[in-house]
Design an enzyme around this catalytic site. Structure first.
Site, mmCIF file in Angstrom:
data_model
loop_
_atom_site.group_PDB
_atom_site.id
_atom_site.type_symbol
_atom_site.label_atom_id
_atom_site.label_comp_id
_atom_site.label_asym_id
_atom_site.label_seq_id
_atom_site.Cartn_x
_atom_site.Cartn_y
_atom_site.Cartn_z
ATOM 1 N N LYS A 166 -3.117 6.090 2.191
ATOM 2 C CA LYS A 166 -3.826 5.595 1.219
ATOM 3 C C LYS A 166 -5.260 5.284 1.972
ATOM 4 C CE LYS A 166 -4.494 1.235 -1.606
ATOM 5 N NZ LYS A 166 -3.958 0.266 -2.437
ATOM 6 N N SER A 182 -0.127 -3.706 -5.923
ATOM 7 C CA SER A 182 -0.665 -2.185 -5.958
ATOM 8 C C SER A 182 0.363 -1.159 -5.418
ATOM 9 C CB SER A 182 -2.017 -2.256 -5.055
ATOM 10 O OG SER A 182 -3.075 -2.733 -6.034
ATOM 11 N N SER A 207 -3.616 -0.311 -7.393
ATOM 12 C CA SER A 207 -5.000 0.187 -6.936
ATOM 13 C C SER A 207 -4.448 1.529 -5.976
ATOM 14 C CB SER A 207 -5.683 -0.714 -5.789
ATOM 15 O OG SER A 207 -4.743 -0.862 -4.663
#
Ligand code: GLN
Length: 452
Positions: free
Chosen positions: A64, A163, A139
């Site tokens: 990420k 998330s 997210s």
């Protein structure tokens, strides 16, 4: 033949039997990326295959984009960091690198991980591989989409309020939010320091436990990382769930859409069939968690984002997106003299009640089972302009973050052809038990899910 491997376990077994080389493995993942990522858009940065240094047992991974990677652009999905190249690796990146994982790129996310659909990324929105008009969840939108689409067998992610679990649930993948402090936060671009949990998304529960075995543990560079010994998360994974007591919290069943409710009901029948004893339980302060979270989180964000002051990191504060600005304003307001007692302090009191709810319930049950999201993945554009609507998607995930307890999201089926997950929540440091329960559930149900 190579196109069929999808899991770390399959890759590792293939290497041991010398069925293929690491270059062939990486090339097959790159083929999928080149074919489909122009549509899915999960990567912010892609490294080229020719630039990677591979050895016999290398395994592909993508991070990420809020994980600091030395010498590789790290934006956290924010325009503020659009040119930021960290001079160091996050501890997790370092550990995975030392265990044979080779970074093939950085994955899209909501800017600074603020969001639930990925659409708050300052760059572009990632699409759900199961339905291109819908969000893969956020997210960690790029992480979930990349694993679901078969671009990588594992992607790292962060779960501050859901998330990891929510996008895992929306994409038919497995996501762990470890106990707060189980995995080092060093080198992760901070969102809400008191709830940020570092984890990862995989195709299977086994793969997920395999990766936590590498990342978990104390880090002298993170004062909030736990000194408690880590477990071997794979050692009991085959033990099944006979004899376990699983709590079904009634507060988590309110406000679910019809399809989600049916899916959850059939999941708990599976748990029973596998030998678990189900008991209805109550965590009475659950309804306050979302309100407390959306006071505490912006408060910490307003402090954490103060370092992006326009002097360092190369860009001015003009580059902050609207959600970051909203949270900075809400946070400074909640912390300000005259408002602090009514907002921040009250939210912390509510948080204590949520923590006590979990403590009390884990005296009676081994694990809790609950839905991950009250609804199916929304269409892109459906909630992004309505922050409250978006915040309400987090009602079932934020309590675990406020309490710091671990939770594992596992695929549970499909509603209108869209993936739906179930989460198993445990007491602090019970990840091993969560994997055991999740694995048994997955083995029983996986053949019923399309595309797995
Ligand atoms: N959706 C939640 C939020 O916007 C959680 C985000 C996260 O876990 N990073 O705050």
């Amino acid at each position: 033949m190579l196109n069929n491997f999808i899991t770390l376990k399959q890759i590792l077994e293939g290497y041991k039997k010398k069925e293929f080389t690491s270059r062939e493995v990486f090339a097959s993942f790159y083929d999928k990326i080149n074919e489909r990522d122009p549509i899915i858009k999960s990567f912010i940065t892609k490294l080229s295959l020719e630039d990677l240094t591979l050895n016999d047992f290398s395994m592909p991974i993508a991070y990420k984009d809020n994980f600091s990677t030395k010498g590789i652009l790290t934006t956290a999905g924010s325009g503020i960091l659009k040119d930021y190249i960290p001079p160091f690796n996050a501890t997790v990146v370092e550990k995975l690198r030392n265990s044979g994982f080779v970074c093939i790129g950085k994955l899209n996310c909501d800017a600074f991980a603020h969001g639930t659909t990925g659409e708050n990324s300052d760059f572009f929105a990632t699409k759900n591989p199961y339905s291109l008009e819908r969000t893969p969840g956020g997210s960690s939108s790029g992480s979930a989409a990349a694993v679901a689409a078969g671009f990588v067998p594992v992607a790292t992610a962060t779960d501050t309020g859901g998330s990891i679990r929510l996008p895992a649930s929306f994409t038919n993948t497995v996501g762990i939010k470890p106990t707060y402090g189980r995995v080092s936060r060093y080198g992760i671009i901070a969102m809400t320091s008191s709830t940020d949990s570092i984890g990862h998304i995989t195709k299977t529960v086994w793969d997920n436990a395999f990766v936590l075995n590498i990342t978990a543990g104390h880090d002298p560079k993170d004062a909030t990382s736990s000194c408690d010994k880590t477990a071997d998360y794979l050692s009991d994974i085959e033990m099944g769930m006979a004899g376990l007591t699983i709590g079904i919290p009634k507060e988590y069943l309110k406000g679910l859409s019809g399809g989600i409710k049916d899916c959850f009901n059939s999941s708990i029948k599976t748990l029973e069939k596998l030998g678990a004893k189900l008991v209805g339980v109550s965590l009475p302060h659950t309804e306050y968690a979302i309100n407390a979270y959306y006071i505490i989180t912006p408060s910490e964000i307003s402090s954490n984002l103060a370092r992006f002051d326009g002097i360092r990191f190369g860009t001015t504060r003009e580059s902050f997106g609207s959600e970051a600005k909203r949270r900075i304003m809400l946070g400074t307001y909640s912390l300000a003299a005259g408002y602090y007692d009514d907002y921040y302090l009250k939210a912390q009191k509510a948080r204590t009640l949520v923590i006590k709810d979990f403590k009390r319930v884990f005296e009676k049950v081994d694990v809790l089972a609950a839905p991950v999201s009250p609804g199916i993945p929304p269409k892109l554009g459906e909630v992004v302009n309505d922050p409250i609507k978006m915040y309400m998607m987090d009602t079932l995930t934020v309590p675990a973050n406020l309490a710091g307890v671990p939770a594992l999201s596992v695929p549970a089926g499909f509603v209108n052809k869209l993936p739906v997950g179930i989460q198993f929540i445990g007491k602090n440091f019970s990840e091993k038990l969560l994997y055991r329960v999740g694995h048994a559930f997955e083995q029983e149900t996986k053949y019923r899910s399309p595309k797995r």
